[in-house]
Design an enzyme around this catalytic site. Structure first.
Site, PDB file in Angstrom:
ATOM      1  N   CYS A   1      10.205  93.634  54.673  1.00  0.00           N
ATOM      2  CA  CYS A   1      10.190  92.429  53.832  1.00  0.00           C
ATOM      3  C   CYS A   1      11.526  92.116  53.169  1.00  0.00           C
ATOM      4  O   CYS A   1      12.163  91.118  53.506  1.00  0.00           O
ATOM      5  CB  CYS A   1       9.107  92.558  52.764  1.00  0.00           C
TER       6      CYS A   1
ATOM      7  N   LEU B   1      14.882  99.917  39.112  1.00  0.00           N
ATOM      8  CA  LEU B   1      16.270 100.218  38.744  1.00  0.00           C
ATOM      9  C   LEU B   1      16.633 101.627  39.199  1.00  0.00           C
ATOM     10  O   LEU B   1      17.375 102.328  38.512  1.00  0.00           O
ATOM     11  CB  LEU B   1      16.466 100.099  37.227  1.00  0.00           C
TER      12      LEU B   1
ATOM     13  N   ARG C   1       2.428  95.771  48.234  1.00  0.00           N
ATOM     14  CA  ARG C   1       3.476  96.752  48.539  1.00  0.00           C
ATOM     15  C   ARG C   1       2.896  97.781  49.489  1.00  0.00           C
ATOM     16  O   ARG C   1       1.754  98.221  49.293  1.00  0.00           O
ATOM     17  CB  ARG C   1       3.909  97.493  47.262  1.00  0.00           C
TER      18      ARG C   1
ATOM     19  N   THR D   1       4.946  85.162  54.987  1.00  0.00           N
ATOM     20  CA  THR D   1       6.119  84.713  54.226  1.00  0.00           C
ATOM     21  C   THR D   1       6.914  83.751  55.101  1.00  0.00           C
ATOM     22  O   THR D   1       7.377  84.134  56.168  1.00  0.00           O
ATOM     23  CB  THR D   1       6.987  85.929  53.848  1.00  0.00           C
TER      24      THR D   1
HETATM   25  C1  UDX Z   1       8.027  94.474  48.923  1.00  0.00           C
HETATM   26  C2  UDX Z   1       7.559  93.806  47.615  1.00  0.00           C
HETATM   27  O1  UDX Z   1       7.622  94.773  46.556  1.00  0.00           O
HETATM   28  C3  UDX Z   1       6.151  93.267  47.773  1.00  0.00           C
HETATM   29  O2  UDX Z   1       5.743  92.597  46.584  1.00  0.00           O
HETATM   30  C4  UDX Z   1       6.121  92.308  48.950  1.00  0.00           C
HETATM   31  O3  UDX Z   1       4.817  91.831  49.164  1.00  0.00           O
HETATM   32  C5  UDX Z   1       6.644  92.985  50.206  1.00  0.00           C
HETATM   33  O4  UDX Z   1       7.943  93.524  49.978  1.00  0.00           O
HETATM   34  P1  UDX Z   1       7.546  96.817  50.120  1.00  0.00           P
HETATM   35  O5  UDX Z   1       8.414  96.329  51.236  1.00  0.00           O
HETATM   36  O6  UDX Z   1       6.269  97.503  50.430  1.00  0.00           O
HETATM   37  O7  UDX Z   1       7.171  95.586  49.156  1.00  0.00           O
HETATM   38  O8  UDX Z   1       8.428  97.840  49.289  1.00  0.00           O
HETATM   39  P2  UDX Z   1       8.975  97.993  47.798  1.00  0.00           P
HETATM   40  O9  UDX Z   1       8.134  98.933  47.056  1.00  0.00           O
HETATM   41  O10 UDX Z   1       9.259  96.687  47.187  1.00  0.00           O
HETATM   42  O11 UDX Z   1      10.348  98.735  48.116  1.00  0.00           O
HETATM   43  C6  UDX Z   1      11.338  98.104  48.920  1.00  0.00           C
HETATM   44  C7  UDX Z   1      12.523  98.983  49.117  1.00  0.00           C
HETATM   45  O12 UDX Z   1      13.274  99.070  47.913  1.00  0.00           O
HETATM   46  C8  UDX Z   1      12.233 100.428  49.535  1.00  0.00           C
HETATM   47  O13 UDX Z   1      13.130 100.788  50.569  1.00  0.00           O
HETATM   48  C9  UDX Z   1      12.497 101.217  48.274  1.00  0.00           C
HETATM   49  O14 UDX Z   1      12.888 102.540  48.554  1.00  0.00           O
HETATM   50  C10 UDX Z   1      13.617 100.420  47.655  1.00  0.00           C
HETATM   51  N1  UDX Z   1      13.744 100.591  46.192  1.00  0.00           N
HETATM   52  C11 UDX Z   1      12.722 100.212  45.369  1.00  0.00           C
HETATM   53  C12 UDX Z   1      14.908 101.126  45.660  1.00  0.00           C
HETATM   54  O15 UDX Z   1      15.842 101.469  46.400  1.00  0.00           O
HETATM   55  N2  UDX Z   1      15.004 101.258  44.306  1.00  0.00           N
HETATM   56  C13 UDX Z   1      14.024 100.897  43.453  1.00  0.00           C
HETATM   57  O16 UDX Z   1      14.198 101.040  42.234  1.00  0.00           O
HETATM   58  C14 UDX Z   1      12.838 100.364  44.002  1.00  0.00           C
END
Ligand code: UDX
Length: 433
Positions: free
Chosen positions: A260, A250, A151, A121
């Protein structure tokens, strides 16, 4: 095809294994000898469901090798650059040191017709700069930018069966080579967007910015819900039924973390400012602020529940990773909450199914246990901050018998408040009455 993957972290190790699983002949390159040794022995250096299986199949078949010597990439027709782009120390922009170093190291080893493919990225404009450098130093090769959307926790599936392919290319030839790499996904009907470098780079950061905004939006609603007595979970269900909004991402709670989302929105803002259009994404600073405020809200709820002071109170922190099914503690809200409660004088005992080793390396001052039971034992307060399946499945009656005081902060809004209250718990979520 003969493929090299430069950088064997979360992204590269999974990508290399998945490419070999698809039948390609792959060499994974990294400067970290220990990591390469582990991967060559089919031991993933991090926890990722499904990775051990495809890694051992691929290494046993001989289709996947690992090396610390970039010269071993010389045979490859396609070179994926999958190194990290962390936040610059002391700043908000992306640190491109590893991308530049990997790219420069590769230049002398590029065969005729080789395709260098950026997966990392990067700030928009990076690919154009690297393409210009390639034209000057290795004109026999060309460049594509092919962002990755995997993810953690679903990385293998996301790589083998992506929900879309994005090619940033300067020629049809480059796109045709990528089609060969991803033949299986293309035959399965995966949507593909073929575009220019800048758009491909922006797709990745804007997707993450959108997801971060969605999470901070619902977290902002949870603050309003707390102030007004509304229920943010019911609100999310209700607005999520609108197909234009959608229920995913949500879930209000302690907020987003990981390697990320947080650094990508900061780097995006920094890059937009460099381009003179900082105002267009200034809202991402607010998204970041809302997100960080959630950690403070969990801590405030904890202190209030403890009667105004955490000093010498035993607090069981359930979860240290930034999300379940991962051992990643980078920018983890859960670990941050544990550390801050400790700083307030609480006797914190943190537990996690996979993340303790990484957490201990960063914060050795915390007490850890791998046993949930032990963490709960004698607790004055339980704080659930990573929604691992085993914490979601805790039985409120049995759990009440373990603790000293049945008080819980549900920092992920995943427990049933009625069931926990019925078992005698003082329950508090975020934006739940
Ligand atoms: C993210 C992107 O989803 C992915 O497409 C990209 O390639 C890399 O970054 P990732 O970091 O693995 O992936 O985690 P993700 O599942 O997106 O969750 C990110 C954070 O958001 C986590 O800490 C999760 O707990 C939080 N989250 C997610 C929330 O607090 N609420 C939600 O509804 C969803």
């Amino acid at each position: 095809m003969r493929i090299s993957v430069i950088g064997c972290g979360y992204l590269g190790a999974v990508h290399a294994s998945a490419m070999a699983e698809l039948g390609h002949d792959v060499v994974g390159i990294d400067v970290d000898a220990r990591k390469i040794e582990q991967l060559a022995a089919a031991r993933p250096p991090f926890f990722e469901p499904g990775l051990p299986e495809i890694l051992s199949t691929a290494t046993e078949s001989g289709r996947l090798r690992f090396s610390t010597d970039i010269a071993d990439a010389a045979d490859a027709e396609v070179h994926f650059i999958a190194v990290g782009t962390p936040q610059t120390p002391g700043g908000h922009s992306a640190d491109l040191t590893y991308v530049n170093a990997a790219f420069e190291a590769l230049l002398p080893h590029l065969a005729d017709g080789a395709l260098v493919v950026g997966k990392s990225t990067v700030p928009v404009g990076t690919a154009a700069r690297l393409a210009a450098r390639l034209a000057e130093a290795a004109p026999q090769a060309s460049l594509a930018w092919n962002p990755e959307f995997l993810r953690e926790g679903f990385a293998v599936k996301d790589t083998l069966e992506p929900d879309r392919l994005v090619y940033g290319v300067a020629s049809d030839d480059a796109a045709a080579i990528l089609d060969q790499v991803y033949r299986a996904a293309i035959e399965a009907g995966t949507p593909k967007v073929v575009t220019d470098y800048a758009t491909a780079e922006l797709v990745k950061v804007s997707a993450n910015a959108f997801l971060a905004t969605k999470i901070s939006f619902i977290n902002a609603m949870s603050e309003i819900a707390d102030a007004s007595g509304a229920d943010v979970t019911a609100l999310a269900d209700a607005i999520g039924h609108d197909a234009r909004i959608g229920r995913r991402f949500l879930n209000a709670g302690v907020g987003f973390g990981g390697g990320c989302l947080p650094k990508d929105i900061r780097a995006f803002t920094a890059r937009a400012e460099e381009l003179g259009v900082g105002e267009s994404v200034a809202f991402l600073k607010e998204v970041d602020q809302i997100n960080l405020r959630q950690r403070q809200r969990v801590i405030d709820h904890a202190v209030q529940t403890l009667g105004g002071s955490a000093y010498r109170q035993r607090v069981a922190v359930l979860g240290v990773t930034f999300k379940p099914d991962s051992d990643d503690v980078r920018d983890s809200p859960a670990l941050d909450v544990a550390v801050q409660l400790k700083g307030l004088g609480a006797d914190v005992i943190a537990t996690d199914p996979e993340g303790i080793e990484n957490a201990r390396a960063r914060h050795p001052q915390l007490d850890y246990t791998s046993s949930t039971d032990e963490a709960l034992h004698g607790a004055d307060l339980v704080v659930l901050v990573t929604e691992w399946r085993e914490y979601r499945a805790l039985d409120p009656v049995a759990t009440a018998a373990r603790v000293a005081n049945p008080r819980i902060i549900d920092g992920r809004n995943v427990l049933d408040p009625a069931a926990w209250r019925a078992a005698g718990w003082e329950y508090r979520g975020l934006g739940r009455p």
